[in-house]
Design a protein around this motif. Structure first.
Motif, PDB file in Angstrom:
ATOM      1  N   VAL A 113       0.763  -1.140   0.070  1.00  0.00           N
ATOM      2  CA  VAL A 113       0.072   0.111   0.071  1.00  0.00           C
ATOM      3  C   VAL A 113       0.812   1.181  -0.006  1.00  0.00           C
ATOM      4  O   VAL A 113       1.883   1.474   0.714  1.00  0.00           O
ATOM      5  CB  VAL A 113      -0.990  -0.018   1.153  1.00  0.00           C
ATOM      6  N   GLY A 114       0.705   1.925  -0.954  1.00  0.00           N
ATOM      7  CA  GLY A 114       1.465   3.148  -1.117  1.00  0.00           C
ATOM      8  C   GLY A 114       0.531   4.415  -1.089  1.00  0.00           C
ATOM      9  O   GLY A 114      -0.600   4.355  -1.376  1.00  0.00           O
ATOM     10  N   LEU A 115       1.505   5.624  -0.880  1.00  0.00           N
ATOM     11  CA  LEU A 115       0.759   6.862  -0.966  1.00  0.00           C
ATOM     12  C   LEU A 115       1.500   7.875  -1.654  1.00  0.00           C
ATOM     13  O   LEU A 115       2.764   7.853  -1.645  1.00  0.00           O
ATOM     14  CB  LEU A 115       0.680   7.367   0.267  1.00  0.00           C
ATOM     15  N   ILE A 116       1.239   8.536  -2.826  1.00  0.00           N
ATOM     16  CA  ILE A 116       1.831   9.370  -3.552  1.00  0.00           C
ATOM     17  C   ILE A 116       0.760  10.597  -3.489  1.00  0.00           C
ATOM     18  O   ILE A 116      -0.327  10.518  -4.119  1.00  0.00           O
ATOM     19  CB  ILE A 116       2.211   8.976  -5.162  1.00  0.00           C
ATOM     20  N   SER A 117       1.081  11.869  -3.223  1.00  0.00           N
ATOM     21  CA  SER A 117       0.132  12.931  -2.868  1.00  0.00           C
ATOM     22  C   SER A 117       0.909  14.352  -3.120  1.00  0.00           C
ATOM     23  O   SER A 117       2.016  14.540  -2.470  1.00  0.00           O
ATOM     24  CB  SER A 117      -0.591  12.790  -1.434  1.00  0.00           C
ATOM     25  N   ASN A 118       0.229  15.100  -3.878  1.00  0.00           N
ATOM     26  CA  ASN A 118       0.652  16.593  -3.794  1.00  0.00           C
ATOM     27  C   ASN A 118       0.382  17.138  -2.539  1.00  0.00           C
ATOM     28  O   ASN A 118      -0.795  16.928  -2.200  1.00  0.00           O
ATOM     29  CB  ASN A 118       0.257  17.135  -5.150  1.00  0.00           C
ATOM     30  N   CYS A 119       1.162  17.785  -1.791  1.00  0.00           N
ATOM     31  CA  CYS A 119       0.825  18.540  -0.485  1.00  0.00           C
ATOM     32  C   CYS A 119       1.800  19.596  -0.239  1.00  0.00           C
ATOM     33  O   CYS A 119       2.734  19.633  -0.917  1.00  0.00           O
ATOM     34  CB  CYS A 119       0.625  17.452   0.607  1.00  0.00           C
ATOM     35  N   PHE A 120       1.148  20.366   0.634  1.00  0.00           N
ATOM     36  CA  PHE A 120       2.093  21.560   1.124  1.00  0.00           C
ATOM     37  C   PHE A 120       2.854  21.165   2.549  1.00  0.00           C
ATOM     38  O   PHE A 120       2.475  20.095   3.025  1.00  0.00           O
ATOM     39  CB  PHE A 120       1.237  22.806   1.350  1.00  0.00           C
ATOM     40  N   SER A 121       3.230  21.940   3.262  1.00  0.00           N
ATOM     41  CA  SER A 121       4.357  21.608   4.327  1.00  0.00           C
ATOM     42  C   SER A 121       3.197  21.225   5.476  1.00  0.00           C
ATOM     43  O   SER A 121       3.607  20.399   6.092  1.00  0.00           O
ATOM     44  CB  SER A 121       5.056  23.020   4.664  1.00  0.00           C
ATOM     45  N   GLU A 123       0.281  20.154   5.294  1.00  0.00           N
ATOM     46  CA  GLU A 123      -0.215  18.852   5.134  1.00  0.00           C
ATOM     47  C   GLU A 123       0.308  17.585   5.174  1.00  0.00           C
ATOM     48  O   GLU A 123       0.197  16.855   5.801  1.00  0.00           O
ATOM     49  CB  GLU A 123      -1.069  18.841   3.540  1.00  0.00           C
ATOM     50  N   ALA A 124       1.791  17.844   4.643  1.00  0.00           N
ATOM     51  CA  ALA A 124       2.618  16.673   5.036  1.00  0.00           C
ATOM     52  C   ALA A 124       2.955  16.470   6.472  1.00  0.00           C
ATOM     53  O   ALA A 124       2.853  15.134   6.759  1.00  0.00           O
ATOM     54  CB  ALA A 124       4.071  17.084   4.457  1.00  0.00           C
ATOM     55  N   GLU A 125       2.844  17.484   7.312  1.00  0.00           N
ATOM     56  CA  GLU A 125       2.850  17.145   9.015  1.00  0.00           C
ATOM     57  C   GLU A 125       1.719  16.558   9.279  1.00  0.00           C
ATOM     58  O   GLU A 125       1.897  15.604  10.101  1.00  0.00           O
ATOM     59  CB  GLU A 125       2.996  18.571   9.442  1.00  0.00           C
ATOM     60  N   VAL A 126       0.375  16.847   8.924  1.00  0.00           N
ATOM     61  CA  VAL A 126      -0.609  16.426   9.521  1.00  0.00           C
ATOM     62  C   VAL A 126      -0.812  14.945   8.816  1.00  0.00           C
ATOM     63  O   VAL A 126      -1.279  14.075   9.487  1.00  0.00           O
ATOM     64  CB  VAL A 126      -1.931  17.275   8.955  1.00  0.00           C
TER      65      VAL A 126
END
Length: 150
Positions: A113-121, A123-126
């Motif tokens: 199970v992988g996750l590839i996601s565009n995100c901001f700083s 959002e990455a923390e959360v």
């Protein structure tokens, strides 16, 4: 046989648009900053790519926008950052009831199970603190990788 499943995070596994909590995007940040929405949004949108690929943080962008509009204070900056993070965290409070059982079943079946996601700083923390994070074998967040999905 399925050997791997790769997910995106926002608007796939979780959503900003649940009916249980407020949104906190550019319009709301502009109001809290006391900056006309159009002026705030114009500056905010210009930073989207850099925020997505980890060149700047939420705090850096907000500080710049507040300073350019002669309304910077630590109090305003901290208020906006706190509300933005709280809104992102709220997304994880309202995970659809089928998401965690699905992830558990995939893990039980031995599926990668992988996750590839565009995100901001923020959002990455959360994402990393979220209840969902433990279900991923690999995680690639644009903010951390310095590259975004098309």
């Amino acid at each position: 046989m399925i050997r791997a499943v790769i997910f995106d995070m926002f608007e796939t596994l979780i959503t900003h648009y649940h009916n249980k909590g407020p949104l906190y995007f550019g319009a709301e940040m502009a109001a809290d900053a006391g900056i006309p929405e159009e002026r705030f949004q114009s500056a905010w949108r210009l930073t989207e790519n850099d925020r997505t690929v980890g060149k700047v943080t939420l705090e850096q962008v907000l500080r710049q926008i507040l300073e350019e509009n002669q309304c910077y204070s630590e109090e305003i900056l901290n208020k906006i950052v706190k509300k933005r993070i709280a809104t992102k965290e709220e997304c994880f409070v309202h995970i659809h009831q089928e998401i965690i059982p699905m992830l558990k079943e995939l893990k039980k079946l031995g599926v990668f199970v992988g996750l590839i996601s565009n995100c901001f700083s923020e959002e990455a923390e959360v994402i990393r603190r979220s209840e969902l994070f433990k279900y991923f074998d690999e995680v690639y967040l644009s903010y951390e990788q310095g590259i975004k999905k098309p």
